[in-house]
Design a protein around this motif. Structure first.
Motif, PDB file in Angstrom:
ATOM      1  N   ASP A   1     -22.726 123.865 -75.008  1.00  0.00           N
ATOM      2  CA  ASP A   1     -21.480 123.768 -75.764  1.00  0.00           C
ATOM      3  C   ASP A   1     -21.659 124.180 -77.222  1.00  0.00           C
ATOM      4  OD1 ASP A   1     -21.425 120.124 -76.323  1.00  0.00           O
ATOM      5  OD2 ASP A   1     -22.860 121.687 -76.876  1.00  0.00           O
ATOM      6  N   GLY A   2     -22.878 124.563 -77.573  1.00  0.00           N
ATOM      7  CA  GLY A   2     -23.155 125.034 -78.928  1.00  0.00           C
ATOM      8  C   GLY A   2     -23.713 123.985 -79.865  1.00  0.00           C
ATOM      9  N   SER A   3     -23.731 122.758 -79.436  1.00  0.00           N
ATOM     10  CA  SER A   3     -24.255 121.705 -80.308  1.00  0.00           C
ATOM     11  C   SER A   3     -25.764 121.835 -80.456  1.00  0.00           C
ATOM     12  CB  SER A   3     -23.878 120.334 -79.770  1.00  0.00           C
ATOM     13  OG  SER A   3     -24.403 120.149 -78.478  1.00  0.00           O
ATOM     14  N   THR A   4     -26.251 121.427 -81.619  1.00  0.00           N
ATOM     15  CA  THR A   4     -27.673 121.561 -81.927  1.00  0.00           C
ATOM     16  C   THR A   4     -28.227 120.256 -82.484  1.00  0.00           C
ATOM     17  OG1 THR A   4     -27.179 122.378 -84.154  1.00  0.00           O
ATOM     18  CG2 THR A   4     -27.447 124.028 -82.423  1.00  0.00           C
ATOM     19  N   THR A   5     -29.511 120.084 -82.303  1.00  0.00           N
ATOM     20  CA  THR A   5     -30.226 118.934 -82.842  1.00  0.00           C
ATOM     21  C   THR A   5     -31.570 119.414 -83.348  1.00  0.00           C
ATOM     22  OG1 THR A   5     -29.166 117.455 -81.238  1.00  0.00           O
ATOM     23  CG2 THR A   5     -31.128 116.627 -82.342  1.00  0.00           C
ATOM     24  N   TYR A   6     -32.025 118.802 -84.438  1.00  0.00           N
ATOM     25  CA  TYR A   6     -33.304 119.184 -85.035  1.00  0.00           C
ATOM     26  C   TYR A   6     -34.171 117.953 -85.275  1.00  0.00           C
ATOM     27  CZ  TYR A   6     -30.876 123.546 -86.090  1.00  0.00           C
ATOM     28  OH  TYR A   6     -30.187 124.721 -85.992  1.00  0.00           O
ATOM     29  N   ALA A   7     -35.463 118.172 -85.208  1.00  0.00           N
ATOM     30  CA  ALA A   7     -36.390 117.138 -85.644  1.00  0.00           C
ATOM     31  C   ALA A   7     -36.249 116.982 -87.157  1.00  0.00           C
ATOM     32  CB  ALA A   7     -37.820 117.528 -85.290  1.00  0.00           C
ATOM     33  N   ASP A   8     -36.457 115.767 -87.640  1.00  0.00           N
ATOM     34  CA  ASP A   8     -36.309 115.521 -89.075  1.00  0.00           C
ATOM     35  C   ASP A   8     -37.217 116.425 -89.903  1.00  0.00           C
ATOM     36  OD1 ASP A   8     -35.812 111.912 -88.794  1.00  0.00           O
ATOM     37  OD2 ASP A   8     -34.402 113.595 -88.636  1.00  0.00           O
ATOM     38  N   SER A   9     -38.382 116.727 -89.368  1.00  0.00           N
ATOM     39  CA  SER A   9     -39.377 117.509 -90.116  1.00  0.00           C
ATOM     40  C   SER A   9     -38.947 118.952 -90.364  1.00  0.00           C
ATOM     41  CB  SER A   9     -40.718 117.487 -89.385  1.00  0.00           C
ATOM     42  OG  SER A   9     -40.573 118.012 -88.075  1.00  0.00           O
ATOM     43  N   VAL A  10     -37.955 119.432 -89.615  1.00  0.00           N
ATOM     44  CA  VAL A  10     -37.552 120.837 -89.772  1.00  0.00           C
ATOM     45  C   VAL A  10     -36.095 120.991 -90.220  1.00  0.00           C
ATOM     46  CG1 VAL A  10     -39.211 121.490 -88.003  1.00  0.00           C
ATOM     47  CG2 VAL A  10     -36.788 121.233 -87.389  1.00  0.00           C
ATOM     48  N   LYS A  11     -35.376 119.889 -90.325  1.00  0.00           N
ATOM     49  CA  LYS A  11     -33.968 119.965 -90.735  1.00  0.00           C
ATOM     50  C   LYS A  11     -33.830 120.663 -92.077  1.00  0.00           C
ATOM     51  CE  LYS A  11     -31.899 115.998 -88.418  1.00  0.00           C
ATOM     52  NZ  LYS A  11     -31.440 114.608 -88.573  1.00  0.00           N
ATOM     53  N   GLY A  12     -32.862 121.558 -92.140  1.00  0.00           N
ATOM     54  CA  GLY A  12     -32.626 122.282 -93.379  1.00  0.00           C
ATOM     55  C   GLY A  12     -33.497 123.506 -93.555  1.00  0.00           C
ATOM     56  N   ARG A  13     -34.521 123.649 -92.727  1.00  0.00           N
ATOM     57  CA  ARG A  13     -35.419 124.809 -92.823  1.00  0.00           C
ATOM     58  C   ARG A  13     -35.347 125.699 -91.597  1.00  0.00           C
ATOM     59  NH1 ARG A  13     -40.746 124.109 -92.903  1.00  0.00           N
ATOM     60  NH2 ARG A  13     -40.713 122.188 -91.663  1.00  0.00           N
TER      61      ARG A  13
END
Length: 121
Positions: A54-66
């Protein structure tokens, strides 16, 4: 048969960028999600990011924003744009996909062989 093939790894200096790609091929009926994991020497494999159909995404805290995950070709290709890399990002990066193959009931998990990312300080 379903196969995942990663590419795009390499060696960069800290602060640099890389873009990983993962292409799924074979008798694919549908793809529920595609994700990236990584494993550094002597450490367990860890989750990096996932994109759902559906296009939703999730990131590990260590890579968020990068890091940014995206997909193309109806979830048959997934990318991981990695910016502001640091030595702690050094690892083998693996693509994972939850796929329903043709003529198979239920979803199955598939893994690629991995692509090495090395970040030097």
């Amino acid at each position: 048969q379903v196969q995942l093939v990663e590419s795009g790894g390499g060696s960069v200096q800290a602060g640099g960028s890389l873009r990983l790609s993962c292409v799924a091929s074979g008798y694919i009926y549908s793809t529920k999600s595609m994700s990236w994991y990584r494993q550094a020497p002597g450490k367990e494999r860890e989750f990096v990011s996932i994109i759902i159909s559906d296009g939703s995404t999730t990131y590990a805290d260590s890579v968020k924003g990068r890091f940014t995950i995206s997909q193309d070709n109806a979830m048959k290709t997934v990318y991981l744009q990695m910016n502001s890399l640091n030595p702690e990002d050094t690892a083998m990066y693996f693509c994972n996909a939850r796929i329903r193959p043709w003529r198979v009931s239920g979803d199955r998990d598939y893994w690629g062989q991995g692509t090495q990312v090395t970040v030097s300080s």
